[in-house]
Design a protein around this motif. Sequence first.
Motif, mmCIF file in Angstrom:
data_model
loop_
_atom_site.group_PDB
_atom_site.id
_atom_site.type_symbol
_atom_site.label_atom_id
_atom_site.label_comp_id
_atom_site.label_asym_id
_atom_site.label_seq_id
_atom_site.Cartn_x
_atom_site.Cartn_y
_atom_site.Cartn_z
ATOM 1 N N GLU A 177 -0.376 -6.675 -9.585
ATOM 2 C CA GLU A 177 1.050 -6.364 -9.514
ATOM 3 C C GLU A 177 1.277 -5.190 -8.562
ATOM 4 O O GLU A 177 0.505 -4.236 -8.531
ATOM 5 N N LYS A 178 2.355 -5.284 -7.779
ATOM 6 C CA LYS A 178 2.726 -4.218 -6.851
ATOM 7 C C LYS A 178 4.128 -3.725 -7.193
ATOM 8 O O LYS A 178 4.908 -4.415 -7.836
ATOM 9 N N CYS A 179 4.436 -2.527 -6.740
ATOM 10 C CA CYS A 179 5.784 -1.987 -6.926
ATOM 11 C C CYS A 179 6.797 -2.898 -6.242
ATOM 12 O O CYS A 179 6.527 -3.473 -5.185
ATOM 13 N N CYS A 180 7.967 -3.018 -6.842
ATOM 14 C CA CYS A 180 9.005 -3.873 -6.253
ATOM 15 C C CYS A 180 9.605 -3.235 -4.998
ATOM 16 O O CYS A 180 10.160 -3.925 -4.144
ATOM 17 N N GLY A 181 9.555 -1.904 -4.875
ATOM 18 C CA GLY A 181 10.043 -1.224 -3.679
ATOM 19 C C GLY A 181 11.480 -0.751 -3.750
ATOM 20 O O GLY A 181 12.055 -0.344 -2.733
ATOM 21 N N ASP A 182 12.086 -0.777 -4.944
ATOM 22 C CA ASP A 182 13.494 -0.385 -5.081
ATOM 23 C C ASP A 182 13.782 0.979 -4.463
ATOM 24 O O ASP A 182 14.704 1.131 -3.652
ATOM 25 N N SER A 183 13.023 1.986 -4.839
ATOM 26 C CA SER A 183 13.295 3.344 -4.346
ATOM 27 C C SER A 183 13.161 3.428 -2.836
ATOM 28 O O SER A 183 13.924 4.148 -2.175
ATOM 29 N N LEU A 184 12.220 2.705 -2.278
ATOM 30 C CA LEU A 184 12.032 2.724 -0.827
ATOM 31 C C LEU A 184 13.283 2.233 -0.114
ATOM 32 O O LEU A 184 13.748 2.841 0.861
ATOM 33 N N ARG A 185 13.838 1.129 -0.593
ATOM 34 C CA ARG A 185 15.016 0.558 0.073
ATOM 35 C C ARG A 185 16.213 1.490 -0.059
ATOM 36 O O ARG A 185 16.948 1.707 0.898
ATOM 37 N N GLU A 235 13.197 1.248 4.923
ATOM 38 C CA GLU A 235 13.287 -0.204 4.932
ATOM 39 C C GLU A 235 12.019 -0.844 5.480
ATOM 40 O O GLU A 235 11.642 -1.952 5.071
ATOM 41 N N TYR A 236 11.353 -0.159 6.392
ATOM 42 C CA TYR A 236 10.144 -0.723 6.994
ATOM 43 C C TYR A 236 9.076 -0.954 5.926
ATOM 44 O O TYR A 236 8.477 -2.033 5.842
ATOM 45 N N LEU A 237 8.842 0.067 5.094
ATOM 46 C CA LEU A 237 7.830 -0.073 4.053
ATOM 47 C C LEU A 237 8.301 -1.034 2.959
ATOM 48 O O LEU A 237 7.511 -1.821 2.431
ATOM 49 N N PHE A 238 9.590 -0.988 2.635
ATOM 50 C CA PHE A 238 10.113 -1.938 1.657
ATOM 51 C C PHE A 238 9.917 -3.365 2.149
ATOM 52 O O PHE A 238 9.508 -4.249 1.378
ATOM 53 N N ASP A 239 10.204 -3.613 3.405
ATOM 54 C CA ASP A 239 10.065 -4.947 3.980
ATOM 55 C C ASP A 239 8.629 -5.439 3.842
ATOM 56 O O ASP A 239 8.386 -6.594 3.473
ATOM 57 N N LYS A 240 7.682 -4.561 4.104
ATOM 58 C CA LYS A 240 6.260 -4.918 3.996
ATOM 59 C C LYS A 240 5.902 -5.284 2.553
ATOM 60 O O LYS A 240 5.256 -6.309 2.302
ATOM 61 N N MET A 241 6.350 -4.473 1.597
ATOM 62 C CA MET A 241 6.018 -4.718 0.195
ATOM 63 C C MET A 241 6.738 -5.955 -0.336
ATOM 64 O O MET A 241 6.175 -6.722 -1.125
#
Length: 664
Positions: free
Chosen positions: A461-469, A474-480
């Motif tokens: 399981e990986k982080c959903c990336g909410d905080s990043l977005r 957005e670049y790291l969120f897009d990757k995740m």
Amino acid sequence: MTSHTTLFAPLLIASVAFFCFSLYRRLALVRLGQPEDRFDHPGRRLQEMLRYAFAQLRVVQRPFGLNHFVIFWSFMILALANAEFLVNGVIPQASLAALPEGVHHLLLLAFDFVSIFALVAVCFSLARRLFFKPDYLDSRYVKARSLEGFLILLFIALLMVAYFGMHGALLAMGEDPGAAPFMPVSRFTASLLAPFGNQLPGVAELFWWIHALVLCAFICLLPRSKHMHIITAIPNCYFGSLEQPNTQPRERFEKGETFGVGQVDGFTWKDLFDGFSCTECGRCQDACPANNTGKPLNPRQIVHAIKMNLMENADDLAAGKKPHLPLIGAEGEGTNTEDAIWSCTTCGACMEVCPVLIEQMPKIVKMRRHLVETEARFPEELLNLFENMEQRSNPWGIAPSERTKWHGPMDVQRFEAGQTEYLLYVGCAGSFDSRTKHVTVALATVLNAAGISWGILGKDEKCCGDSLRRLGNEYLFDKMAKENAALFTERGVKKVIVLCPHCLNTLKNDYRQYGLDLEVVHHSELIESLLEAGRIKLHDGAKELGKVAYHDPCYLGRHNKVYDAPRAVVAAATGKAPAEMERNRDNSFCCGAGGGRMWMEEHQGDRVNHHRVDETLKQSPDTVCVACPYCMTMFEDGLKDRGKPEVRVRDIAEIVAEGLRPKA
């Protein structure tokens, strides 16, 4: 009054020409924005326009809103009377009197009553501004607008007084006696003016010119003031977003592309149109948790600064030059400070209360993207967050192998497509945060008690990336997001249970942009359905929690409209409905952790969670019930800071798990 024509015709032509020129100059600036499709679903858009613009749905929700409703509809109805006045001033033969007598008399009756209603409403508005003005009507850079507001109210009042004075004088002179029974207020005015006798023609003339000059001045001022919203607010409601403000558009990471918005023409045309539609009513300012706690963010100022920046840089942009006034910079009119941009919790309260559907929060996220991805300028504490997310896919930087330690000796199965119905997406807080681990165990206990088929991804399981977005990375969120979408597709995941509203929002809404259409359910919704179906049998364990108050998480409530399920669960487990805070449901006050603020310090103003805790303590609860790991942390910290550690904080799942145990 044919003698007016010679003087009035050129005055009106000049006023209308100035109005058209000014309106064109301002609206032409909107074309500098980026393209965006807001012309789809015309039927739904028309319905929204009728609800919010014409029915004034959000305006009348406030106690003083009815007064504005009266002024709005008075303006709409009297537009016909004023149009006749203007045309008649140039072409005396053109008059509503040419209509059938019944229609004409009905219109006169309507105009008379509406005019007195408008005059009374304006007097109330003036009194409010003078004697009991709410704080949110002012802000640092729009205080000068107060004078403008007084001027517009004065204009409206003068128009009404001139209307009654002019018609009263004409009735006193004996003109159109058949109309007198249908103009009760003007007839009363006529009785007051009757003593002027032979001077009545001059009185009528005076009031006619007052009406004419004020109307022409209003026409000239309208497109060059904040009251331009009279023209733009209705179409802005038509072009409002048809979806909840719970996601942001994707970015394209290709050569030559820009990231976020660093100068004003990077916004969409709708973003720019918002600036000219803002009524500067201050409702967003009043609702904003950052502004309420002394932070430098004012959502109204964000929109105002974008508009002022656009107008200041108009010539540069038209010439293809770089704007001379930065969009993000030092404090001043036309710029937004970095401190203001980073103060936002993305709670969406500003958008929830805006009467003309302005979208403040997405603009802030766009500017965050520019700061993070183009300028690499962000609060220092976010550096560790970004590194931990990139390297270990969780905010704490803990090894992925630790994700399964929450369940200890509990027998937990791995998700297998075709054999397991639900994926329990535990999330980072549920896996690593010591307090939230108890919530995860409680939820697993409830699922097992109900006989739900569920499994986990474990260390995969990986982080959903909410905080990043929401923080603009957005670049790291897009990757995740791409990695998670690929993983879910590979494993055959169709149904997902989450205990975190931020995970709910991201998996359910953001990931659709990546082709992943999941059935995502928050645990409060699932538990409610299990209780209704009789798959969970509760005892009296949870009834020992005493008085329970419930807090609405922003990303569960405002962003995803889940309000009733958690309350139903609390009521079922404790035997009575939870106590409601003063601000609840769509008016709920943020805990302070959303929008990535969970990972940042509050260096300015008061702590947001302290304000929410203080409001909660007014209910004298024994237990505060939450449905979000972030809210759990903020409430527990806030209660300790306020010296109230005896007030317990429990998640929905924990309350139900306690209810599963028979009372000793």
